[in-house]
Design an enzyme around this catalytic site. Sequence first.
Site, short mmCIF file in Angstrom:
data_model
loop_
_atom_site.label_atom_id
_atom_site.label_comp_id
_atom_site.label_asym_id
_atom_site.label_seq_id
_atom_site.Cartn_x
_atom_site.Cartn_y
_atom_site.Cartn_z
N CYS A 1 1.15 -1.15 -0.23
CA CYS A 1 0.18 0.25 0.33
C CYS A 1 0.66 1.74 -0.01
O CYS A 1 2.19 1.63 0.45
CB CYS A 1 -1.12 -0.54 1.43
SG CYS A 1 0.21 0.00 2.91
N CYS B 1 4.08 1.90 2.73
CA CYS B 1 4.49 0.80 2.14
C CYS B 1 5.46 1.38 1.68
O CYS B 1 6.89 1.94 1.66
CB CYS B 1 4.20 -0.51 1.66
SG CYS B 1 2.82 -1.43 2.41
N ASP C 1 -0.94 -25.97 -25.78
CA ASP C 1 0.00 -27.19 -24.59
C ASP C 1 -1.41 -27.63 -22.67
O ASP C 1 -2.19 -27.18 -23.55
CB ASP C 1 1.01 -25.85 -24.24
CG ASP C 1 1.34 -26.84 -22.65
OD1 ASP C 1 2.36 -28.35 -22.73
OD2 ASP C 1 2.23 -26.67 -21.61
N ASP D 1 2.43 -22.32 -21.39
CA ASP D 1 3.51 -21.80 -19.90
C ASP D 1 4.67 -22.46 -19.49
O ASP D 1 5.46 -20.95 -19.05
CB ASP D 1 1.42 -22.32 -19.20
CG ASP D 1 2.20 -23.74 -18.66
OD1 ASP D 1 2.58 -24.76 -19.52
OD2 ASP D 1 1.90 -23.66 -17.08
N ASP E 1 8.25 -25.06 -23.58
CA ASP E 1 7.19 -24.31 -24.54
C ASP E 1 7.57 -23.44 -25.45
O ASP E 1 7.71 -23.12 -26.21
CB ASP E 1 5.74 -23.88 -24.34
CG ASP E 1 4.57 -25.30 -23.67
OD1 ASP E 1 4.99 -26.60 -24.12
OD2 ASP E 1 4.49 -24.91 -22.44
#
Lengths: 46, 740
Positions: free
Chosen positions: B38, B41, B442, B620, B624
């Site tokens: 946030c 931070c 895939d 992914d 691949d």
Amino acid sequence: MEILYVLIPLGIVLVGVAAGVLIWAVKSGQYDNLEAIGRRMPDDEP
Amino acid sequence: MSAIDWTVYDRPELRDTVSTDVGGGRREVLIGADGMHCAACVGRIEKLLADVTPDPRISLTSRTVEFRFDPEQAPLSEVLRRLDRAGFKPQVLAQDGGLQGQTAERRDALARIGVAVICAMQVMMLAWPSYTDGGVIDPGIDQLLRWAQLVVATPGVFYAGWPFLRGAWLAIRGRSLNMDVPVALSISIAYVASLVRTVLGGGEIYFDTATMFVMFLLIGRFVESRTRAQAGERLRLLAGRRKLTAQRETPDGTLETVPLSVLAVGDRLIVGPGESVPVDGELLDTAAELDEALLTGESRAVLHRSGDALLAGSVNLGQQPFALRARSVGASTWLAQITQLLQRAQTQRPRFQILADRLAGWFIFVVLLLAAGGAALWWHAGADHALSVALAVLVASCPCALSLAVPAAIAAAASRLARLGVLAANPAALSRLSRVDTVLFDKTGTLTRSDLTISGVECLDARDEAECLALAAALERGLTHPIARAFANAPSRKIALDQRQVPGQGVSGTIDGAVYSIGAADAAADAGIETVVLLRQGETALARFTLATVPRPEAAQTLTQFVGAGIAVELLTGDSDAAALALARQLGIDEVRARQTPEQKLERLRELQAQGRTVLAVGDGINDAPFLAAADVSVAMPQGAALTQTRADLLLIGDSLAALPPARAVARLADRRVRQNIAWAIGYNLSVLPLAMAGVLLPWMAALGMSLSSLLVVANALRLRAAMPPDTAPEPRPPLAEAC
């Protein structure tokens, strides 16, 4: 219409000021990140 | 997790790979801070870094901190330790460099556009009286307006137009022609001629033409570079998330953190729970379970025994660290070889670009020739008229609308796609997407969810289903094993004490005083499609859970839409035959190839391309990556390997395959807009050029026409953002940042 001899140079000066302010704003990073500013809470630090 | 030895980042060899020299002994580094949630931070990080760097660039959306530091005064390790202690989980991201000056470049472009717009507007206003009242205007005022235009146009040409003047100068000095040459030539002719005439006090002036020209060209370039930069930024962050260090055991038994680059064959390395294997090696412990889904497409945890070969990039699923002996390092690891395969696949693409560049050179040459020809033709009517014709030809032939035609449509389509949950990392792929006629999928993580799902519960004892689930969930809580993740969503208020994971067998623990265990029922009964897990109390079996990888809920519909559109669909997977066939039956895919190596996938793709197919590849894993790179259009899933994502053309940030058919529709629409735009722009240029040569079209008309033509092209492209392909309502996208 003699007043134009004053108004036109005055207009040019104002344009110069506007351009200068714009350049300053851009170069000091005002437009760098437009989305994050809204998320940032007001900082109570000085 | 044990304390991390941050000092490794002070060693010159690693420091120089993660940070770049910015001069004055200072270096710039990019750090991921996943613990940043946030705005508060952001403020804390600013304070933590206050004495190291005055202005860190902290991005909440991407959770990164970029700052400059002086290695002499504040070592990087010190900064990292501070961030770590404050709970921000710092992660040093590898830098590929080349994007450092982006902010400065963007600011510069914005400032120039701003000045160009202001100057062009003012010059237009000042020029207006001479267009409307030509002849009756008071000579004194007329002269005043000319001088005023000169003053305003000067920054518009020399500051805003500087990129063109400079580009042209560099090209001419390098004895070549680029697009900047005719632009610079026309603005300087317009400016110098107007300057001379203003000073002498008579004749046509072209300040408005020059400034308007600069403004439209600058905006066009900006739109184009933004589209590229936005996609690049995300990829830069992804590319950074690779492992840079390893834990090495020294001869006296202590651990040290070292950069990957100094590892040697034979080194003893330790891989902690949840960490990835740094280099290919040989397992030294008795057993370990690893997640290799991203490397090979194997969806289940793989059990390795002592002496087995481990692949770099696989993840330790156990609770215990294990040791391995490095067998190959650097360029000889499997991962590095894949990367190489990838680069080879990528270099075989851009022939079109070279052709376009060569054509542009000729085009400019012809334009310059025509302008000179026009001037020569009209020389008999006086130098003034000849100059006016030359200028009109230069402005009229400016392919301004043409140069906007493609980027404007692509930018609009990219923003449209982003709303669908698709990030167009390589916008140029959009035109190929519209021509796709074959889709290769895939399996694991792409058509199926990457995690196992509980598909069946069978109670074998007196306890009911809910209680068995609760017991199992308690036993598996907090573990990263695929089986454990399947139970993560089961509700459970029970707490398992003394939780112990044995690689290849399962987990045991004590719940309410009784010892329970959960683990694979019987390796032989495991048909390869589903995993069967038994929950036991002591020796008594309580329940049998069936776990399976289920297809994504939107997969079937997506495939139906593709098939309905006449697109061939094929499944290529590294997984076993049984698993692949079961999924294919479920989803109705006819073409299936299982147990494919990355090379075989690539080969199949090339075969299809050789048949003249335009192939879209979706995947992914790292295995691949090569075939994705070689595909005409590649799509990566957001939870896959970073390496794969960085090379893909499109990234499904919404994590839903359902976005693909509408994305194709958008691409087709964009392609149509591009064609319309190009046709209009070329048609416009060709039709006004003869008019300019004939002296009918004056320079200001040419500039106005060019502007209107550019606006038309942009407006046509922007229609893409509003138009909605029918029956494809977008999935609502998850919010980017969660609450603090």
